[in-house]
Scaffold this motif. Structure first.
Motif, mmCIF file in Angstrom:
data_model
loop_
_atom_site.group_PDB
_atom_site.id
_atom_site.type_symbol
_atom_site.label_atom_id
_atom_site.label_comp_id
_atom_site.label_asym_id
_atom_site.label_seq_id
_atom_site.Cartn_x
_atom_site.Cartn_y
_atom_site.Cartn_z
ATOM 1 N N ASN A 118 68.204 -1.171 33.318
ATOM 2 C CA ASN A 118 67.057 -1.026 34.220
ATOM 3 C C ASN A 118 66.721 -2.316 34.951
ATOM 4 O OD1 ASN A 118 66.632 1.694 33.538
ATOM 5 N ND2 ASN A 118 65.714 1.053 31.623
ATOM 6 N N GLN A 119 67.734 -3.122 35.254
ATOM 7 C CA GLN A 119 67.512 -4.360 35.979
ATOM 8 C C GLN A 119 68.396 -4.391 37.223
ATOM 9 O OE1 GLN A 119 68.397 -7.457 33.196
ATOM 10 N NE2 GLN A 119 66.374 -7.382 32.267
ATOM 11 N N LYS A 120 67.970 -5.200 38.158
ATOM 12 C CA LYS A 120 68.818 -5.427 39.329
ATOM 13 C C LYS A 120 68.946 -6.924 39.536
ATOM 14 C CE LYS A 120 65.068 -4.996 42.686
ATOM 15 N NZ LYS A 120 64.555 -4.251 43.818
ATOM 16 N N GLU B 99 65.614 -8.864 38.269
ATOM 17 C CA GLU B 99 64.321 -8.193 38.353
ATOM 18 C C GLU B 99 64.402 -6.824 37.704
ATOM 19 O OE1 GLU B 99 63.296 -7.828 42.467
ATOM 20 O OE2 GLU B 99 62.982 -9.986 42.737
ATOM 21 N N GLU B 100 63.251 -6.325 37.326
ATOM 22 C CA GLU B 100 63.156 -4.963 36.794
ATOM 23 C C GLU B 100 63.410 -3.999 37.942
ATOM 24 O OE1 GLU B 100 62.712 -2.450 33.580
ATOM 25 O OE2 GLU B 100 62.586 -4.622 33.555
ATOM 26 N N ALA B 101 64.349 -3.093 37.776
ATOM 27 C CA ALA B 101 64.664 -2.122 38.821
ATOM 28 C C ALA B 101 63.666 -0.975 38.756
ATOM 29 C CB ALA B 101 66.079 -1.601 38.656
ATOM 30 N N LYS B 102 63.268 -0.508 39.930
ATOM 31 C CA LYS B 102 62.397 0.658 40.018
ATOM 32 C C LYS B 102 63.231 1.806 40.549
ATOM 33 C CE LYS B 102 58.350 -2.132 40.782
ATOM 34 N NZ LYS B 102 58.209 -3.211 41.717
ATOM 35 N N LYS B 103 62.915 3.008 40.125
ATOM 36 C CA LYS B 103 63.699 4.171 40.535
ATOM 37 C C LYS B 103 63.689 4.379 42.036
ATOM 38 C CE LYS B 103 63.529 6.687 36.266
ATOM 39 N NZ LYS B 103 63.366 7.956 35.614
#
Length: 160
Positions: free
Chosen positions: A130-132, A147-151
């Motif tokens: 769940n990271q990018k 960073e934390e990935a958002k859907k």
């Protein structure tokens, strides 16, 4: 002797003879449990050692006590995340998966570093999924930030 039904632990079948204080508040009775962390750990050990199949709530209790997500538990068990969710909601856990969770939990609770290490790796992979990685070009070359990935993140597609 009055027993205290300790449902705050997430299980329906735990009763305390003592080790708690009853407090009268403006909102009614409140309860304070002595050495709560130790109690929760010991409840988990008793659940893992109990005869008979685990209930769905007991399965969840052990999973959460090991700090594993449903997705991570699914990987450990070799099943889908949906299976774990169904087991926890309906309590129909296959015997092999019930036994496997108990073995994992007891090894984890006894401080078996190889088991703890394996769980840590699984949870790290869960977090990394769940990271990018965001790359920025500058005068001194590329810089990277995780960073934390958002859907709903927009992904720019490179055109050929």
């Amino acid at each position: 002797m009055t027993l205290y039904h300790f449902t705050e632990c997430g299980l329906d079948n735990v009763w305390l003879v003592n080790g708690y204080n009853e407090i009268d508040t403006a909102y009614g009775k409140a309860y304070s449990v002595t050495a709560a962390d130790e109690l929760l750990r010991e409840i988990a050990i008793q659940v893992a050692r109990k005869p008979g199949r685990l209930t769905g709530k007991e399965f969840r209790y052990l999973r959460v006590h090991m700090r594993l997500s449903q997705a991570a538990m699914a990987k450990v068990q070799g099943v889908s995340e949906q299976n774990v969710s169904l087991w926890e909601r309906h309590g129909k856990i296959p015997k092999a998966n019930d036994t496997l969770l108990r073995l994992y939990f007891l090894a984890h609770a006894s401080g078996d570093e190889s088991v703890r290490s394996a769980f840590d790796r699984i949870m790290t992979v869960e977090r990394l999924v769940n990271q990018k990685i965001v790359a920025t070009s500058g005068r001194k070359g590329w810089r990277f930030k995780v960073e934390e990935a958002k859907k709903d993140d927009d992904v720019a597609k490179a055109s050929a």
